[in-house]
Design an enzyme around this catalytic site. Structure first.
Site, mmCIF file in Angstrom:
data_model
loop_
_atom_site.group_PDB
_atom_site.id
_atom_site.type_symbol
_atom_site.label_atom_id
_atom_site.label_comp_id
_atom_site.label_asym_id
_atom_site.label_seq_id
_atom_site.Cartn_x
_atom_site.Cartn_y
_atom_site.Cartn_z
ATOM 1 N N CYS A 111 4.549 -6.303 10.751
ATOM 2 C CA CYS A 111 3.383 -5.417 10.570
ATOM 3 C C CYS A 111 2.254 -5.700 11.560
ATOM 4 O O CYS A 111 1.396 -4.850 11.782
ATOM 5 C CB CYS A 111 2.851 -5.542 9.146
ATOM 6 S SG CYS A 111 4.085 -5.161 7.906
ATOM 7 N N HIS A 248 -4.423 -2.651 8.599
ATOM 8 C CA HIS A 248 -3.015 -2.411 8.282
ATOM 9 C C HIS A 248 -2.944 -1.784 6.897
ATOM 10 O O HIS A 248 -3.679 -2.174 5.984
ATOM 11 C CB HIS A 248 -2.271 -3.753 8.317
ATOM 12 C CG HIS A 248 -0.861 -3.682 7.824
ATOM 13 N ND1 HIS A 248 0.007 -2.691 8.208
ATOM 14 C CD2 HIS A 248 -0.165 -4.485 6.964
ATOM 15 C CE1 HIS A 248 1.176 -2.886 7.609
ATOM 16 N NE2 HIS A 248 1.092 -3.965 6.857
ATOM 17 N N ASN A 278 3.565 2.085 3.640
ATOM 18 C CA ASN A 278 3.486 1.031 4.657
ATOM 19 C C ASN A 278 4.552 1.289 5.728
ATOM 20 O O ASN A 278 5.746 1.145 5.468
ATOM 21 C CB ASN A 278 3.713 -0.329 3.980
ATOM 22 C CG ASN A 278 3.608 -1.508 4.936
ATOM 23 O OD1 ASN A 278 3.570 -1.316 6.153
ATOM 24 N ND2 ASN A 278 3.582 -2.710 4.401
HETATM 25 O O1 UT7 Z 1 2.723 -5.392 5.051
HETATM 26 C C1 UT7 Z 1 3.159 -6.623 4.581
HETATM 27 C C2 UT7 Z 1 4.160 -6.362 3.531
HETATM 28 N N1 UT7 Z 1 3.492 -5.916 2.337
HETATM 29 C C3 UT7 Z 1 3.652 -6.542 1.218
HETATM 30 O O2 UT7 Z 1 4.369 -7.491 1.141
HETATM 31 C C4 UT7 Z 1 2.927 -6.012 0.002
HETATM 32 C C5 UT7 Z 1 2.054 -7.050 -0.613
HETATM 33 N N2 UT7 Z 1 2.084 -7.006 -2.070
HETATM 34 C C6 UT7 Z 1 1.736 -5.914 -2.793
HETATM 35 O O3 UT7 Z 1 1.352 -4.892 -2.282
HETATM 36 C C7 UT7 Z 1 1.781 -6.051 -4.299
HETATM 37 O O4 UT7 Z 1 1.964 -7.398 -4.671
HETATM 38 C C8 UT7 Z 1 2.924 -5.191 -4.957
HETATM 39 C C9 UT7 Z 1 2.562 -3.709 -4.840
HETATM 40 C C10 UT7 Z 1 4.248 -5.467 -4.297
HETATM 41 C C11 UT7 Z 1 3.047 -5.526 -6.433
HETATM 42 O O5 UT7 Z 1 1.790 -5.333 -7.091
HETATM 43 P P1 UT7 Z 1 1.219 -6.462 -8.064
HETATM 44 O O6 UT7 Z 1 -0.008 -5.929 -8.656
HETATM 45 O O7 UT7 Z 1 1.132 -7.728 -7.275
HETATM 46 O O8 UT7 Z 1 2.332 -6.504 -9.189
HETATM 47 P P2 UT7 Z 1 3.197 -7.760 -9.673
HETATM 48 O O9 UT7 Z 1 4.200 -8.135 -8.642
HETATM 49 O O10 UT7 Z 1 2.252 -8.797 -10.179
HETATM 50 O O11 UT7 Z 1 3.948 -7.107 -10.910
HETATM 51 C C12 UT7 Z 1 3.242 -6.636 -12.066
HETATM 52 C C13 UT7 Z 1 4.211 -5.889 -12.946
HETATM 53 C C14 UT7 Z 1 5.522 -6.656 -13.188
HETATM 54 O O12 UT7 Z 1 5.928 -6.410 -14.528
HETATM 55 P P3 UT7 Z 1 5.624 -7.519 -15.657
HETATM 56 O O13 UT7 Z 1 6.349 -8.759 -15.221
HETATM 57 O O14 UT7 Z 1 4.132 -7.697 -15.696
HETATM 58 O O15 UT7 Z 1 6.201 -6.891 -16.899
HETATM 59 C C15 UT7 Z 1 6.496 -5.953 -12.270
HETATM 60 O O16 UT7 Z 1 7.837 -6.037 -12.712
HETATM 61 O O17 UT7 Z 1 4.585 -4.641 -12.345
HETATM 62 C C16 UT7 Z 1 6.010 -4.525 -12.334
HETATM 63 N N3 UT7 Z 1 6.392 -3.708 -11.174
HETATM 64 C C17 UT7 Z 1 6.513 -2.371 -11.270
HETATM 65 N N4 UT7 Z 1 6.343 -1.514 -12.272
HETATM 66 C C18 UT7 Z 1 6.546 -0.212 -12.021
HETATM 67 C C19 UT7 Z 1 6.650 -4.122 -9.927
HETATM 68 N N5 UT7 Z 1 6.956 -3.050 -9.165
HETATM 69 C C20 UT7 Z 1 6.874 -1.962 -9.972
HETATM 70 C C21 UT7 Z 1 7.058 -0.576 -9.762
HETATM 71 N N6 UT7 Z 1 6.884 0.250 -10.799
HETATM 72 N N7 UT7 Z 1 7.380 -0.062 -8.547
#
Ligand code: UT7
Length: 357
Positions: A111, A248, A278
């Protein structure tokens, strides 16, 4: 002293898209979760190669700069999803834009790739080695999505952006930059099953993008904010001097966290993640282009840009825009027609992911 002005800008947005409601028919997610957690509403899926996306974006940038492609000395394609590894993607783009004889190289800093490539081309111009370069960032991220993993499947999209750089004697272009890499954590974001570490005589699975989203989120905010502070110090500027922030586009909440840390108001921040998701290296190149098209970037503006990606690479850049914010000429370059919807384009890959094991 010689500077590398940005004299042309262009983009290539593939026509097929997948909305949040549509992606919810593939993975267990919904529009509400994706919108509130990421800011993404839709993403593009390319029906053509990374090289074709890059070529169309470059043709627009070259027409915008009003130069003959044969004047170009260097073509860089920043990508982590190259069309081919050998020969590189840039050599095909060089051929197709008609930059005969120009040096052609790919850069992979994920990225952060566009800002890394901008730095490399600017340094060559400032050193007097070359006079004109086209720096392109192009990605086909949907190629490496594992449709069984909902956290990453909803985030990424395809697209390309490009700029033309020209040597001039007045100060503009990339004036201060800081690039780096937090390699201790390189494993938290990677594409599996790709490269010569594999035993080529044994079957291996598909290449999938894998990551620890929450960890990257934290590091992205910290890394990009600190890099911006560093660049401001280098350039002897304060945040009040910055007219536009072009970050980004990985997650709207990451953008807002950086914006809050740097205390930049909404009307100074370029955000288009809602439409495209992204697109890795291409996010900043596309956002820069759209910021000019939408009138957010004005003549002589001070622009701050920052990126963070696999590696974990990071970069921040201070760019001074030149006098011109309108294209000299306009290219009619387009992609071939696409006769499929976004969902139809990813269908074979979805089937393969969901029937695996
Ligand atoms: O450009 C560099 C690359 N970019 C990245 O690597 C992205 C950086 N990270 C992020 O943007 C965020 O961490 C994410 C969008 C990937 C995830 O958001 P978050 O607020 O950090 O969510 P989380 O990983 O803490 O997950 C919260 C909950 C989990 O469920 P439980 O365990 O609380 O029941 C996940 O399983 O959200 C759930 N979850 C989803 N639910 C519905 C994760 N993905 C999804 C989804 N739809 N697509």
């Amino acid at each position: 002293m010689t500077y590398a002005h940005i004299t042309g800008w262009g983009k290539c947005i593939p026509p097929a898209s997948i909305s949040n409601d549509e992606i919810s028919t593939i993975v267990d997610t919904n529009d509400e979760w994706i919108t509130t957690r990421t800011g993404i509403k839709s993403r593009r899926v390319s029906h053509v190669s990374t090289a074709e996306l890059a070529t169309v974006a470059a043709k627009h940038a070259i027409a915008c700069a009003g130069i003959d492609p044969q004047e170009i000395d260097l073509v860089i394609v920043a990508t982590c999803t190259p069309s081919t590894l050998v020969a590189n993607t840039a050599s095909l783009v060089q051929k197709d834009i008609g930059a005969k004889g120009a040096a052609a190289m790919d850069t992979n800093a994920a990225c952060s790739g566009f800002l890394y490539a901008l730095q490399a081309a600017t340094a060559q111009i400032q050193a007097g080695m070359i006079k004109k370069a086209v720096v392109i960032a192009a990605e086909r991220m949907t190629w490496c999505i594992n449709w069984a993993l909902r956290d990453s499947a909803v985030l990424f999209g395809d697209g390309a952006g490009a700029v033309v750089l020209e040597a001039k004697e007045t100060p503009a272009g990339l004036l201060a930059t800081k690039t780096g890499c937090d390699s201790e954590d390189r494993d938290i974001l990677h594409i599996s099953n790709f490269g010569t570490d594999l035993d080529k005589y044994h079957a291996f699975g598909p290449s999938n993008l894998l990551f620890e989203g929450r960890e990257i989120f934290k590091r992205a905010v910290k890394g990009m904010s600190e890099a911006c502070d560093d660049v401001l110090n280098q350039a002897n500027l304060s945040l009040d001097d910055i007219n536009v922030l072009v970050p980004h586009q990985a997650n709207l909440r990451i953008i807002q966290a950086i914006q809050n840390r740097l205390n930049v108001p909404d009307n100074k921040v370029m955000v288009n993640i809602g439409q495209y998701g992204n697109t890795s290296a291409a996010t900043i190149a596309i956002a820069l282009c759209e910021a000019v098209e939408q009138g957010l970037i004005k003549p002589n503006d001070n622009i701050m840009s920052a990126a963070f990606g696999a590696g974990l690479t990071w970069a921040a850049s201070y760019i001074k825009w030149g006098e011109r914010v309108t294209p000299i000429t306009i290219s009619d370059a387009t992609l071939p027609d696409c006769d499929k919807t976004g969902l139809e384009l990813v269908e074979p890959s979805v089937k393969a992911c969901l029937t695996k094991d």
